[in-house]
Design a protein around this motif. Structure first.
Motif, PDB file in Angstrom:
ATOM      1  N   THR A 101      23.846  28.306  52.572  1.00  0.00           N
ATOM      2  CA  THR A 101      22.487  28.948  51.895  1.00  0.00           C
ATOM      3  C   THR A 101      23.112  29.300  51.209  1.00  0.00           C
ATOM      4  N   ARG A 102      22.371  29.556  49.699  1.00  0.00           N
ATOM      5  CA  ARG A 102      22.492  30.184  48.574  1.00  0.00           C
ATOM      6  C   ARG A 102      22.348  31.723  48.728  1.00  0.00           C
ATOM      7  N   PRO A 112      26.889  48.187  62.244  1.00  0.00           N
ATOM      8  CA  PRO A 112      25.795  47.346  61.220  1.00  0.00           C
ATOM      9  C   PRO A 112      24.633  47.232  61.813  1.00  0.00           C
ATOM     10  N   ARG A 113      23.239  47.804  61.139  1.00  0.00           N
ATOM     11  CA  ARG A 113      21.792  46.773  60.911  1.00  0.00           C
ATOM     12  C   ARG A 113      21.285  45.899  60.472  1.00  0.00           C
ATOM     13  N   VAL A 114      21.164  44.404  60.908  1.00  0.00           N
ATOM     14  CA  VAL A 114      21.518  44.168  59.512  1.00  0.00           C
ATOM     15  C   VAL A 114      19.345  43.006  59.345  1.00  0.00           C
ATOM     16  N   THR A 115      19.066  42.973  58.229  1.00  0.00           N
ATOM     17  CA  THR A 115      17.321  42.037  58.196  1.00  0.00           C
ATOM     18  C   THR A 115      18.114  41.327  57.258  1.00  0.00           C
ATOM     19  N   VAL A 116      17.275  40.166  57.348  1.00  0.00           N
ATOM     20  CA  VAL A 116      17.285  38.871  56.514  1.00  0.00           C
ATOM     21  C   VAL A 116      15.976  38.388  56.396  1.00  0.00           C
ATOM     22  N   ALA A 117      16.568  38.004  55.153  1.00  0.00           N
ATOM     23  CA  ALA A 117      14.305  37.307  54.333  1.00  0.00           C
ATOM     24  C   ALA A 117      15.068  36.064  53.994  1.00  0.00           C
ATOM     25  N   ARG A 118      14.175  34.832  54.038  1.00  0.00           N
ATOM     26  CA  ARG A 118      14.853  33.749  53.518  1.00  0.00           C
ATOM     27  C   ARG A 118      13.696  32.925  52.456  1.00  0.00           C
ATOM     28  N   PRO A 119      13.180  33.812  51.413  1.00  0.00           N
ATOM     29  CA  PRO A 119      11.779  33.204  50.025  1.00  0.00           C
ATOM     30  C   PRO A 119      12.670  31.479  49.290  1.00  0.00           C
ATOM     31  N   GLY A 120      12.098  30.938  49.983  1.00  0.00           N
ATOM     32  CA  GLY A 120      12.696  29.623  49.785  1.00  0.00           C
ATOM     33  C   GLY A 120      14.066  29.560  50.089  1.00  0.00           C
ATOM     34  N   SER A 121      14.587  28.267  49.186  1.00  0.00           N
ATOM     35  CA  SER A 121      15.753  28.785  50.380  1.00  0.00           C
ATOM     36  C   SER A 121      17.225  29.158  49.249  1.00  0.00           C
ATOM     37  N   THR A 122      16.455  30.800  49.308  1.00  0.00           N
ATOM     38  CA  THR A 122      17.770  31.356  49.506  1.00  0.00           C
ATOM     39  C   THR A 122      17.248  32.321  50.022  1.00  0.00           C
ATOM     40  N   VAL A 135      28.113  34.103  54.304  1.00  0.00           N
ATOM     41  CA  VAL A 135      26.327  33.017  54.574  1.00  0.00           C
ATOM     42  C   VAL A 135      26.752  31.888  53.995  1.00  0.00           C
ATOM     43  N   VAL A 136      26.542  31.877  52.325  1.00  0.00           N
ATOM     44  CA  VAL A 136      27.063  30.798  51.971  1.00  0.00           C
ATOM     45  C   VAL A 136      28.107  29.220  52.491  1.00  0.00           C
ATOM     46  N   GLY A 137      29.278  29.872  53.091  1.00  0.00           N
ATOM     47  CA  GLY A 137      30.678  29.258  53.523  1.00  0.00           C
ATOM     48  C   GLY A 137      30.224  28.572  54.970  1.00  0.00           C
ATOM     49  N   LEU A 138      29.388  29.222  55.687  1.00  0.00           N
ATOM     50  CA  LEU A 138      29.095  28.653  56.832  1.00  0.00           C
ATOM     51  C   LEU A 138      28.042  28.323  56.782  1.00  0.00           C
ATOM     52  N   THR A 139      27.076  28.714  56.400  1.00  0.00           N
ATOM     53  CA  THR A 139      25.344  27.798  56.426  1.00  0.00           C
ATOM     54  C   THR A 139      24.978  26.683  55.321  1.00  0.00           C
TER      55      THR A 139
END
Length: 92
Positions: free
Chosen positions: A74-75, A28-38, A68-72
């Protein structure tokens, strides 16, 4: 960090979907955006055909968000799963 966690979670779900098949797909190819606190995660996958694509996408979404929530802590605001390619072959 988020992309690695999401990628591993997606690979786990996909490994289950591909079990017993004679062909394999790209990881799988993953991209992440972190707008604010989520965090927003986009996961592009190759899926086996035939398969329950809606169920597969749901399982990837749920596992990625949970990990992601469990390990970091972050919502996760959204997990988008894109099936980029259907790969025929093997038994279902």
């Amino acid at each position: 960090m988020y992309a690695r966690i999401a990628g591993k979670a997606a690979r786990e779900v996909l490994a289950e979907a591909w079990a017993g098949r004679s062909v394999r797909a790209a990881p799988p190819r993953v991209t992440v955006a972190r707008p604010g606190s989520t965090v927003t995660v986009r996961v592009a996958v190759d899926a086996p055909f035939p398969a329950d694509l809606a169920g597969l996408a749901r399982a990837v979404r749920e596992r990625v968000a949970t990990r992601v929530v469990g390990l970091t802590g972050t919502r996760v605001s959204e997990v988008v799963v894109e099936v980029e390619k259907l790969v025929a072959g093997g038994a279902w």
